[in-house]
Scaffold this motif. Structure first.
Motif, PDB file in Angstrom:
ATOM      1  N   PRO A   1     -35.594  30.465  19.814  1.00  0.00           N
ATOM      2  CA  PRO A   1     -34.952  30.479  21.132  1.00  0.00           C
ATOM      3  C   PRO A   1     -34.867  29.094  21.776  1.00  0.00           C
ATOM      4  O   PRO A   1     -33.890  28.785  22.453  1.00  0.00           O
ATOM      5  N   LEU A   2     -35.876  28.249  21.552  1.00  0.00           N
ATOM      6  CA  LEU A   2     -35.839  26.900  22.116  1.00  0.00           C
ATOM      7  C   LEU A   2     -34.642  26.122  21.575  1.00  0.00           C
ATOM      8  O   LEU A   2     -33.881  25.526  22.340  1.00  0.00           O
ATOM      9  N   MET A   3     -34.453  26.153  20.269  1.00  0.00           N
ATOM     10  CA  MET A   3     -33.327  25.430  19.670  1.00  0.00           C
ATOM     11  C   MET A   3     -31.989  26.018  20.135  1.00  0.00           C
ATOM     12  O   MET A   3     -31.056  25.288  20.477  1.00  0.00           O
TER      13      MET A   3
ATOM     14  N   ARG B   1     -27.206  25.554  23.656  1.00  0.00           N
ATOM     15  CA  ARG B   1     -26.312  26.180  24.641  1.00  0.00           C
ATOM     16  C   ARG B   1     -26.307  25.398  25.954  1.00  0.00           C
ATOM     17  O   ARG B   1     -25.256  25.220  26.562  1.00  0.00           O
ATOM     18  N   PHE B   2     -27.479  24.955  26.391  1.00  0.00           N
ATOM     19  CA  PHE B   2     -27.586  24.262  27.670  1.00  0.00           C
ATOM     20  C   PHE B   2     -26.843  22.932  27.657  1.00  0.00           C
ATOM     21  O   PHE B   2     -26.142  22.592  28.612  1.00  0.00           O
ATOM     22  N   TRP B   3     -26.977  22.165  26.597  1.00  0.00           N
ATOM     23  CA  TRP B   3     -26.428  20.815  26.573  1.00  0.00           C
ATOM     24  C   TRP B   3     -25.018  20.707  26.001  1.00  0.00           C
ATOM     25  O   TRP B   3     -24.289  19.779  26.356  1.00  0.00           O
ATOM     26  N   PHE B   4     -24.614  21.626  25.128  1.00  0.00           N
ATOM     27  CA  PHE B   4     -23.366  21.408  24.394  1.00  0.00           C
ATOM     28  C   PHE B   4     -22.291  22.476  24.578  1.00  0.00           C
ATOM     29  O   PHE B   4     -21.230  22.370  23.974  1.00  0.00           O
ATOM     30  N   THR B   5     -22.524  23.510  25.361  1.00  0.00           N
ATOM     31  CA  THR B   5     -21.527  24.567  25.522  1.00  0.00           C
ATOM     32  C   THR B   5     -21.318  24.897  26.990  1.00  0.00           C
ATOM     33  O   THR B   5     -22.120  24.514  27.844  1.00  0.00           O
ATOM     34  N   GLN B   6     -20.263  25.635  27.262  1.00  0.00           N
ATOM     35  CA  GLN B   6     -19.980  26.114  28.614  1.00  0.00           C
ATOM     36  C   GLN B   6     -20.554  27.521  28.763  1.00  0.00           C
ATOM     37  O   GLN B   6     -20.505  28.323  27.825  1.00  0.00           O
TER      38      GLN B   6
END
Length: 163
Positions: free
Chosen positions: A88-90, A95-100
């Protein structure tokens, strides 16, 4: 407290929740490693070559090994550290840094992912409490987290405002 902090600064509490939940699995991962080091929450008895002997685990007869005493067990804490923490961390960091995503959507995704993996991991863990409807307490409570995660995910997915 986080909700009040966000409201006081006129910040979207769902966005703050997304920030916080993106690192929450790190704490879960470290906690499960601590459980392993302390010999807590051991797994079921097994013949697996990577089985571990926990000195504080209950001693009993095992048909699997054919003897009394401390039995080799699954290192379920390590399984949980990897699957409930590292995976889940990865995923959430990506998701947090690279996606909308919509504000609050990561909270729902975390709850869905965590509860699903927790239900699976409970298959390797020795029951530490009585079973409810044939499933462990961890699995039973994870069903509620799964439901909450699905509700949050589908409700928040329709919103687009992040901050």
């Amino acid at each position: 407290v986080s909700f009040l902090f966000a409201k006081q600064l006129k910040y979207n509490p769902w966005s703050l929740g997304d920030c916080l939940v993106s690192i929450a699995p790190l704490g879960i991962m470290r906690g499960r490693i601590a459980n392993f080091i302390n010999g807590e929450l051991w797994g079921k008895i097994t013949n697996a070559p990577w089985a571990v002997l926990f000195p504080n685990s209950p001693t009993s007869y095992s048909e699997l090994t054919g003897y009394y005493g401390i039995q080799p067990r699954h290192p379920s804490q390590i399984y949980a550290s990897f699957s409930e923490g590292f995976i889940p961390l990865m995923y959430l960091q990506y998701r947090f840094w690279f996606t909308q995503y919509s504000a609050g959507q990561l909270i729902g995704e975390f709850l869905i992912l965590y509860s699903t993996l927790r239900i699976f991991n409970e298959l390797f863990r020795a029951a530490d409490a009585s079973l409810i409807m044939g499933i462990s307490r961890g699995q039973f409570y994870s069903l509620f987290l799964l439901g909450l995660g699905l509700i949050i995910y589908f409700k928040r997915k329709s919103y687009t405002k992040r901050f």
